[in-house]
Design a protein around this motif. Structure first.
Motif, PDB file in Angstrom:
ATOM      1  N   PHE A 201       0.882  -1.214   0.060  1.00 48.13           N
ATOM      2  CA  PHE A 201       0.469  -0.347  -0.055  1.00 48.13           C
ATOM      3  C   PHE A 201       0.701   1.437  -0.069  1.00 48.13           C
ATOM      4  N   GLY A 202       2.641   1.190   0.250  1.00 49.24           N
ATOM      5  CA  GLY A 202       2.725   2.285  -0.596  1.00 49.24           C
ATOM      6  C   GLY A 202       2.770   3.368   0.889  1.00 49.24           C
ATOM      7  N   PHE A 203       2.440   2.530   2.171  1.00 52.55           N
ATOM      8  CA  PHE A 203       2.821   3.313   3.500  1.00 52.55           C
ATOM      9  C   PHE A 203       4.048   3.467   4.178  1.00 52.55           C
ATOM     10  N   ALA A 204       4.514   4.196   4.105  1.00 55.64           N
ATOM     11  CA  ALA A 204       6.262   4.757   4.633  1.00 55.64           C
ATOM     12  C   ALA A 204       6.324   4.769   6.235  1.00 55.64           C
ATOM     13  N   ASP A 205       4.831   4.435   6.605  1.00 55.96           N
ATOM     14  CA  ASP A 205       5.405   4.742   8.333  1.00 55.96           C
ATOM     15  C   ASP A 205       4.603   3.784   8.653  1.00 55.96           C
ATOM     16  N   ALA A 206       4.674   2.838   7.913  1.00 52.64           N
ATOM     17  CA  ALA A 206       3.699   1.527   8.225  1.00 52.64           C
ATOM     18  C   ALA A 206       3.857   0.762  10.050  1.00 52.64           C
ATOM     19  N   ALA A 207       5.307   1.000  10.285  1.00 49.07           N
ATOM     20  CA  ALA A 207       5.520   0.861  11.475  1.00 49.07           C
ATOM     21  C   ALA A 207       5.576   1.497  12.572  1.00 49.07           C
ATOM     22  N   GLU A 208       5.057   3.172  12.076  1.00 48.24           N
ATOM     23  CA  GLU A 208       4.165   3.496  13.144  1.00 48.24           C
ATOM     24  C   GLU A 208       2.838   3.762  13.245  1.00 48.24           C
ATOM     25  N   ARG A 209       2.123   3.489  12.126  1.00 50.56           N
ATOM     26  CA  ARG A 209       1.224   2.973  12.096  1.00 50.56           C
ATOM     27  C   ARG A 209       0.613   1.551  13.484  1.00 50.56           C
ATOM     28  N   VAL A 210       1.101   0.151  12.516  1.00 52.74           N
ATOM     29  CA  VAL A 210       1.006  -1.290  12.771  1.00 52.74           C
ATOM     30  C   VAL A 210       1.563  -0.306  14.923  1.00 52.74           C
ATOM     31  N   ALA A 211       2.286   0.176  15.746  1.00 51.39           N
ATOM     32  CA  ALA A 211       2.284   0.582  16.802  1.00 51.39           C
ATOM     33  C   ALA A 211       1.173   2.031  17.683  1.00 51.39           C
ATOM     34  N   ARG A 212       0.279   2.082  16.960  1.00 52.72           N
ATOM     35  CA  ARG A 212      -0.270   3.428  16.840  1.00 52.72           C
ATOM     36  C   ARG A 212      -1.524   1.898  17.154  1.00 52.72           C
ATOM     37  N   PHE A 213      -2.314   0.867  16.385  1.00 57.85           N
ATOM     38  CA  PHE A 213      -3.204   0.186  16.507  1.00 57.85           C
ATOM     39  C   PHE A 213      -2.160  -0.459  17.886  1.00 57.85           C
ATOM     40  N   SER A 214      -1.636  -1.158  18.162  1.00 58.93           N
ATOM     41  CA  SER A 214      -1.162  -1.699  18.925  1.00 58.93           C
ATOM     42  C   SER A 214      -1.127  -1.136  20.260  1.00 58.93           C
ATOM     43  N   ASP A 215      -1.011   0.009  20.703  1.00 58.36           N
ATOM     44  CA  ASP A 215      -1.470   0.941  21.727  1.00 58.36           C
ATOM     45  C   ASP A 215      -2.745   0.856  21.832  1.00 58.36           C
ATOM     46  N   LEU A 216      -3.681   1.531  20.864  1.00 56.54           N
ATOM     47  CA  LEU A 216      -4.946   1.227  21.023  1.00 56.54           C
ATOM     48  C   LEU A 216      -5.524  -0.547  21.968  1.00 56.54           C
ATOM     49  N   VAL A 217      -4.864  -1.444  20.697  1.00 54.91           N
ATOM     50  CA  VAL A 217      -5.251  -2.414  21.775  1.00 54.91           C
ATOM     51  C   VAL A 217      -5.021  -2.144  23.522  1.00 54.91           C
ATOM     52  N   GLU A 218      -4.379  -2.199  23.832  1.00 54.13           N
ATOM     53  CA  GLU A 218      -3.573  -2.239  24.681  1.00 54.13           C
ATOM     54  C   GLU A 218      -3.738  -1.201  25.813  1.00 54.13           C
ATOM     55  N   LYS A 219      -4.798   0.082  25.124  1.00 53.37           N
ATOM     56  CA  LYS A 219      -5.649   1.362  26.089  1.00 53.37           C
ATOM     57  C   LYS A 219      -7.161   0.370  26.623  1.00 53.37           C
ATOM     58  N   TRP A 220      -7.425  -0.546  24.937  1.00 51.00           N
ATOM     59  CA  TRP A 220      -9.189  -1.069  25.802  1.00 51.00           C
ATOM     60  C   TRP A 220      -9.113  -2.517  26.315  1.00 51.00           C
ATOM     61  N   THR A 221      -7.817  -3.215  26.392  1.00 51.84           N
ATOM     62  CA  THR A 221      -7.585  -4.276  26.936  1.00 51.84           C
ATOM     63  C   THR A 221      -7.497  -4.222  28.692  1.00 51.84           C
ATOM     64  N   GLY A 222      -7.242  -2.860  28.611  1.00 54.51           N
ATOM     65  CA  GLY A 222      -6.967  -1.986  30.111  1.00 54.51           C
ATOM     66  C   GLY A 222      -8.491  -1.573  30.484  1.00 54.51           C
ATOM     67  N   ILE A 223      -9.114  -0.895  29.263  1.00 53.84           N
ATOM     68  CA  ILE A 223     -11.037  -0.274  29.550  1.00 53.84           C
ATOM     69  C   ILE A 223     -11.467  -1.404  29.679  1.00 53.84           C
ATOM     70  N   VAL A 224     -11.567  -2.668  29.312  1.00 50.60           N
ATOM     71  CA  VAL A 224     -12.458  -3.686  29.009  1.00 50.60           C
ATOM     72  C   VAL A 224     -12.093  -4.664  30.644  1.00 50.60           C
ATOM     73  N   LYS A 225     -10.851  -4.899  30.497  1.00 48.94           N
ATOM     74  CA  LYS A 225     -10.906  -4.854  32.470  1.00 48.94           C
ATOM     75  C   LYS A 225     -11.153  -4.120  33.392  1.00 48.94           C
ATOM     76  N   GLU A 226     -11.258  -3.027  33.352  1.00 48.11           N
ATOM     77  CA  GLU A 226     -11.832  -2.492  34.296  1.00 48.11           C
ATOM     78  C   GLU A 226     -13.418  -2.389  34.426  1.00 48.11           C
ATOM     79  N   ALA A 227     -14.230  -2.281  33.343  1.00 51.93           N
ATOM     80  CA  ALA A 227     -15.469  -2.478  32.604  1.00 51.93           C
ATOM     81  C   ALA A 227     -15.958  -4.071  33.451  1.00 51.93           C
ATOM     82  N   ASN A 228     -14.587  -4.443  33.558  1.00 46.65           N
ATOM     83  CA  ASN A 228     -15.126  -5.910  33.776  1.00 46.65           C
ATOM     84  C   ASN A 228     -15.814  -6.309  32.320  1.00 46.65           C
ATOM     85  N   GLY A 229     -15.468  -6.346  31.743  1.00 42.83           N
ATOM     86  CA  GLY A 229     -16.284  -6.601  30.534  1.00 42.83           C
ATOM     87  C   GLY A 229     -17.937  -6.640  30.009  1.00 42.83           C
TER      88      GLY A 229
END
Length: 371
Positions: free
Chosen positions: A319-347
């Motif tokens: 796809f020509g994403f020169a910043d693909a690694a940064e995008r992957v890191a951004r998504f991974s950070d959001l997964v970590e963020k929401w994993t914490g939120i889901v845990k706080e919410a007890n699912g």
């Protein structure tokens, strides 16, 4: 005479009310047994009149009208006004969504994956640009349960995978299969039953819910729970831009509110409840649950982590994403963020929907979003 005038006035008022209500044509692209039909689109049809005071309603169109593979054409032709769009069917058209889909093997918590996908897409400028070019507006994602191996042969070790022909739902699952010596088959999920019954494939890398949604309980002999990730690269409610532009800002907000609640209900159903029901059905059907060898599980986890780098490389090259690694890191950070939120919410689905509204949708300007 007065009575007749009163009757006519009542009819006129009823006609006016009916005329004022906007009925939207919506399509899940899946059969009634699948949660995207029963708990996503049916739920939207139920919620829309409630949140809009009756101004918005919906007519659900079945897969015989528009299937998942035809959803792009359905939306762009206006046959469908809101449709369930799976980006992995159209990777060249939706590279940002496809990038998130390339990270499928990392999925471990369905609610977190769905929420991370939603925040990623809504807050990403280039994502919004590609959606506009495609002619649609995005209103959130859902997620499956963690995929397992549904096979006609027992799989306990990595060695057992070798040579198996496995249905793949996209590139990351194909990479997984090839890494462990299996042969991936890019077959639509709706064709899994026929392909397996005819011996074309030996099984599927899929949600255990497929035992119910696509009658695989009649064919599958063995289930191995190795963490194969989630199917979260979805655009559950994809609104054709012609439709979106015809709505007022208030109506767009109402639609987004209903969609947000339905998305979480859908993930709760697909990612948790249906998985539990399918497991119980499998036990009754005499399907064997094979315990994966610890070394196999460790190898699967290691491959999933290493595949993040592969996903970045694939996205950069394709796809020509020169910043693909940064995008992957951004998504991974959001997964970590929401994993914490889901845990706080007890699912709790209601609390998760509330947090999604606070973190994402309350910050959206519906005068300009999608325009």
């Amino acid at each position: 005479m007065r009575r007749m005038l009163g009757i006519l006035a009542g009819i006129a008022a009823l006609v006016a009310t009916t005329a004022d209500a906007r009925e939207l044509r919506i399509a899940p692209g899946a059969p009634p047994a699948h949660p995207s039909h029963s708990h996503l689109y049916s739920k939207l049809a139920e919620l829309l009149p409630e949140v809009s005071g009756g101004n918005l309603t919906a007519q659900v169109l079945g897969p015989e009208v528009v299937g998942l593979g035809q959803m792009k054409d359905g939306l762009q032709s206006q046959l469908v006004e809101i449709g369930n769009l799976l980006p992995l069917y159209f990777p060249a058209d939706l590279p940002n969504m496809s990038l998130a889909g390339e990270l499928a093997l990392s999925g471990r918590e369905p609610h977190a994956m769905a929420a991370a996908m939603t925040e990623y897409m809504v807050t990403c400028d280039t994502c919004q640009e590609e959606l506009k070019k495609f002619g649609v507006t995005y209103l959130g994602s859902g997620s499956s349960d963690v995929y397992a191996l549904l096979t006609n042969k027992p799989v306990r070790t990595a060695e057992d995978v070798k040579g198996l022909r496995l249905r793949s739902g996209g590139a990351p699952f194909s990479r997984w299969a090839e890494n462990f010596g299996a042969v991936p088959a890019n077959i639509g999920v709706g064709d899994t039953f026929e392909s397996m019954s005819q011996g074309v494939i030996d099984g599927s890398m899929a949600s255990i819910g497929d035992l119910l949604s696509f009658r695989l309980v009649e064919l599958v002999k063995n289930i191995t729970f190795v963490p194969l990730g989630t199917y979260h690269a979805t655009s559950d409610f994809t609104v054709a831009n012609t439709t979106w532009e015809s709505l007022s800002a208030e109506e767009r907000k109402q639609l987004a509110t209903a969609a947000n609640e339905a998305n979480v209900i859908f993930t709760q159903r697909w990612g948790y409840e249906m998985a539990a029901e399918a497991k119980a059905t499998a036990e009754k059907a005499g399907i064997e649950f094979v315990e994966a060898d610890p070394a196999f599980v460790e190898a699967v986890e290691a491959f999933a982590e290493a595949d993040k780098e592969t996903a970045a490389k694939v996205s950069q090259e394709r796809f020509g994403f020169a910043d693909a690694a940064e995008r992957v890191a951004r998504f991974s950070d959001l997964v970590e963020k929401w994993t914490g939120i889901v845990k706080e919410a007890n699912g709790d689905p209601q609390e998760i929907a509330k947090r999604l509204d606070e973190e994402v949708w309350s910050k959206v300007d519906f005068e300009t979003y999608g325009m």
